[in-house]
Design a protein around this motif. Structure first.
Motif, PDB file in Angstrom:
ATOM      1  N   TYR A 185       0.822  -1.208   0.000  1.00 49.70           N
ATOM      2  CA  TYR A 185       0.000   0.000   0.000  1.00 49.70           C
ATOM      3  C   TYR A 185       0.857   1.260   0.000  1.00 49.70           C
ATOM      4  N   ALA A 186       0.280   2.344  -0.512  1.00 51.61           N
ATOM      5  CA  ALA A 186       0.968   3.627  -0.514  1.00 51.61           C
ATOM      6  C   ALA A 186       1.305   4.015   0.918  1.00 51.61           C
ATOM      7  N   CYS A 187       2.558   4.373   1.159  1.00 52.21           N
ATOM      8  CA  CYS A 187       2.970   4.611   2.540  1.00 52.21           C
ATOM      9  C   CYS A 187       2.325   5.859   3.133  1.00 52.21           C
ATOM     10  N   ASN A 188       1.823   6.744   2.284  1.00 54.90           N
ATOM     11  CA  ASN A 188       1.119   7.936   2.780  1.00 54.90           C
ATOM     12  C   ASN A 188      -0.392   7.722   2.782  1.00 54.90           C
ATOM     13  N   GLY A 189      -0.826   6.480   2.892  1.00 52.34           N
ATOM     14  CA  GLY A 189      -2.246   6.151   2.838  1.00 52.34           C
ATOM     15  C   GLY A 189      -3.075   6.894   3.872  1.00 52.34           C
ATOM     16  N   ALA A 190      -2.493   7.200   5.035  1.00 52.74           N
ATOM     17  CA  ALA A 190      -3.245   7.898   6.070  1.00 52.74           C
ATOM     18  C   ALA A 190      -3.680   9.287   5.619  1.00 52.74           C
ATOM     19  N   ALA A 191      -2.964   9.867   4.660  1.00 51.46           N
ATOM     20  CA  ALA A 191      -3.317  11.211   4.179  1.00 51.46           C
ATOM     21  C   ALA A 191      -4.588  11.190   3.349  1.00 51.46           C
ATOM     22  N   PHE A 192      -4.920  10.048   2.742  1.00 48.51           N
ATOM     23  CA  PHE A 192      -6.048   9.993   1.816  1.00 48.51           C
ATOM     24  C   PHE A 192      -7.373  10.260   2.506  1.00 48.51           C
ATOM     25  N   PHE A 193      -7.491   9.847   3.767  1.00 51.75           N
ATOM     26  CA  PHE A 193      -8.717  10.113   4.508  1.00 51.75           C
ATOM     27  C   PHE A 193      -8.955  11.615   4.634  1.00 51.75           C
ATOM     28  N   PHE A 194      -7.902  12.331   4.976  1.00 56.08           N
ATOM     29  CA  PHE A 194      -8.035  13.778   5.144  1.00 56.08           C
ATOM     30  C   PHE A 194      -8.226  14.476   3.807  1.00 56.08           C
ATOM     31  N   GLU A 195      -7.628  13.923   2.768  1.00 53.96           N
ATOM     32  CA  GLU A 195      -7.850  14.483   1.434  1.00 53.96           C
ATOM     33  C   GLU A 195      -9.310  14.319   1.028  1.00 53.96           C
ATOM     34  N   SER A 196      -9.929  13.198   1.413  1.00 54.40           N
ATOM     35  CA  SER A 196     -11.350  12.992   1.120  1.00 54.40           C
ATOM     36  C   SER A 196     -12.205  14.025   1.840  1.00 54.40           C
ATOM     37  N   LEU A 197     -11.871  14.303   3.098  1.00 54.61           N
ATOM     38  CA  LEU A 197     -12.605  15.328   3.841  1.00 54.61           C
ATOM     39  C   LEU A 197     -12.505  16.676   3.151  1.00 54.61           C
ATOM     40  N   LEU A 198     -11.304  17.002   2.697  1.00 54.56           N
ATOM     41  CA  LEU A 198     -11.093  18.295   2.052  1.00 54.56           C
ATOM     42  C   LEU A 198     -11.820  18.380   0.713  1.00 54.56           C
ATOM     43  N   SER A 199     -11.802  17.276  -0.044  1.00 53.89           N
ATOM     44  CA  SER A 199     -12.440  17.290  -1.360  1.00 53.89           C
ATOM     45  C   SER A 199     -13.949  17.437  -1.263  1.00 53.89           C
ATOM     46  N   GLN A 200     -14.504  17.035  -0.113  1.00 46.72           N
ATOM     47  CA  GLN A 200     -15.941  17.148   0.102  1.00 46.72           C
ATOM     48  C   GLN A 200     -16.288  18.356   0.973  1.00 46.72           C
ATOM     49  N   ASN A 201     -15.295  19.254   1.105  1.00 43.30           N
ATOM     50  CA  ASN A 201     -15.485  20.501   1.863  1.00 43.30           C
ATOM     51  C   ASN A 201     -15.882  20.262   3.313  1.00 43.30           C
ATOM     52  N   GLN A 202     -15.435  19.154   3.868  1.00 46.50           N
ATOM     53  CA  GLN A 202     -15.684  18.891   5.284  1.00 46.50           C
ATOM     54  C   GLN A 202     -14.503  19.435   6.084  1.00 46.50           C
ATOM     55  N   THR A 203     -14.500  20.723   6.291  1.00 45.98           N
ATOM     56  CA  THR A 203     -13.384  21.362   6.974  1.00 45.98           C
ATOM     57  C   THR A 203     -13.349  21.008   8.449  1.00 45.98           C
ATOM     58  N   THR A 204     -14.494  20.590   8.990  1.00 45.40           N
ATOM     59  CA  THR A 204     -14.553  20.149  10.377  1.00 45.40           C
ATOM     60  C   THR A 204     -14.492  18.627  10.409  1.00 45.40           C
ATOM     61  N   PRO A 205     -13.436  18.046  10.971  1.00 42.42           N
ATOM     62  CA  PRO A 205     -13.312  16.588  10.995  1.00 42.42           C
ATOM     63  C   PRO A 205     -14.410  15.950  11.835  1.00 42.42           C
ATOM     64  N   PRO A 206     -14.631  14.630  11.682  1.00 41.99           N
ATOM     65  CA  PRO A 206     -15.575  13.921  12.536  1.00 41.99           C
ATOM     66  C   PRO A 206     -15.202  14.091  14.007  1.00 41.99           C
ATOM     67  N   GLU A 207     -16.134  13.758  14.895  1.00 43.57           N
ATOM     68  CA  GLU A 207     -15.947  14.003  16.320  1.00 43.57           C
ATOM     69  C   GLU A 207     -14.674  13.381  16.867  1.00 43.57           C
ATOM     70  N   PHE A 208     -14.359  12.169  16.402  1.00 47.10           N
ATOM     71  CA  PHE A 208     -13.202  11.511  16.992  1.00 47.10           C
ATOM     72  C   PHE A 208     -11.882  12.152  16.556  1.00 47.10           C
ATOM     73  N   LEU A 209     -11.977  13.093  15.622  1.00 44.56           N
ATOM     74  CA  LEU A 209     -10.791  13.827  15.191  1.00 44.56           C
ATOM     75  C   LEU A 209     -10.816  15.272  15.661  1.00 44.56           C
ATOM     76  N   SER A 210     -11.713  15.597  16.592  1.00 42.17           N
ATOM     77  CA  SER A 210     -11.957  16.999  16.907  1.00 42.17           C
ATOM     78  C   SER A 210     -10.752  17.708  17.523  1.00 42.17           C
ATOM     79  N   THR A 211      -9.853  16.978  18.135  1.00 44.20           N
ATOM     80  CA  THR A 211      -8.689  17.630  18.723  1.00 44.20           C
ATOM     81  C   THR A 211      -7.461  17.509  17.838  1.00 44.20           C
ATOM     82  N   HIS A 212      -7.622  16.948  16.669  1.00 49.42           N
ATOM     83  CA  HIS A 212      -6.480  16.760  15.788  1.00 49.42           C
ATOM     84  C   HIS A 212      -6.127  18.074  15.109  1.00 49.42           C
TER      85      HIS A 212
END
Length: 270
Positions: free
Chosen positions: A207-234
């Motif tokens: 797998y792509a070693c930067n795979g963890a970035a893809f989740f956040f890229e999905s949030l950004l592409s869908q204009n979800q500037t506020t992460p889900p609750e479990f990411l609220s302090t990230h």
């Protein structure tokens, strides 16, 4: 021959025990007071608390063996990395949680990993899921929950658990973790540590070693500037993407997407 007896105060004794326990950790970071065996016992207790909690709609392996085969193979490939310090000690048991409305995954002490179907269906590639799993594995492997417990409860309670002097304390702490674990939050430093480790774990996989970035890229592409609750302090998604990619560049690992992963077929099973 005269024998000399050394009398230690309670605080001194606690400090001596703390040093003894602290010398056993494999990670080059702040060492929690809890021993590895305590982590394993606490994780098993939390896992049991979650299994008994009807608010968690857990999918049994016997009900969807093909889905479990897929995700277990992915986890095992990540665990093959030499960067995972406790790959042979912790349980590394994955449980799927049936809730398509929740974008979440979390790990307890001792390597019990929970992944919601909503997150799996949201992620577009196997690389993205591997990145999230690598991140959660890192939380367990770096013993972030135990490090938090030391700050929250202090040495005395953890010592009573570690020495088996208060059996109810383990159940009490486990119950509190189980009650909040779906919304478990870590500090920015802990999140950054887990992001970095996920890159190193995935560097040894297909797998792509930067795979963890893809989740956040999905949030950004869908204009979800506020992460889900479990990411609220990230940190912000933008910063997470930049930092993960920077770590991948520094490590010189492969960022090309994996091919023929069967990920769509896996999602269809859920």
């Amino acid at each position: 021959m005269m024998r000399k007896f050394i009398h230690l105060s309670t605080n001194t004794l606690l400090l001596v025990v703390l040093v003894i326990f602290s010398s056993c950790d494999k990670n080059d970071n702040f060492t929690p007071f809890f021993s590895v065996e305590d982590d394993k016992a606490l994780g098993a207790q939390v896992s049991q608390e979650i299994a008994n909690d009807p608010s968690f709609d857990l999918i049994a392996q016997s009900d969807n063996p093909e889905a479990y085969t897929y995700i277990n193979n992915m986890v095992n490939e990540i665990l093959s990395s030499n960067e995972v310090a406790y790959r042979d000690e912790f349980a590394w048991e994955v449980t799927l949680v049936n809730d398509d409305n929740v974008l979440n995954a979390f790990a307890t002490p001792g390597g019990y990993i929970y992944v919601y179907t909503g997150l799996i269906k949201y992620l577009e590639t196997a690389d993205a899921l591997a990145g999230v799993l690598g991140h959660e594995i890192a939380h367990a492997d770096l013993r972030h929950t135990s490090r938090n417990l030391q700050k929250q409860y202090g040495v005395s309670l953890l010592l009573s658990i570690a020495l088996g002097q208060d059996p109810s304390a383990l159940e009490q702490v486990a119950g509190q973790i189980a009650g909040t674990v779906a919304g478990l939050q870590f500090s920015r430093d802990f999140e950054a540590e887990s992001d970095d480790e996920s890159v190193l774990y995935l560097a040894d996989t297909q797998y792509a070693c930067n795979g963890a970035a893809f989740f956040f890229e999905s949030l950004l592409s869908q204009n979800q500037t506020t992460p889900p609750e479990f990411l609220s302090t990230h940190p912000s998604p933008e910063n997470r993407v930049a930092d993960i990619n920077a770590t991948a560049t520094e490590a010189g690992c492969d960022t090309a997407l994996a091919t023929d992963t069967g990920y769509d077929a896996f999602k269809a099973l859920l």
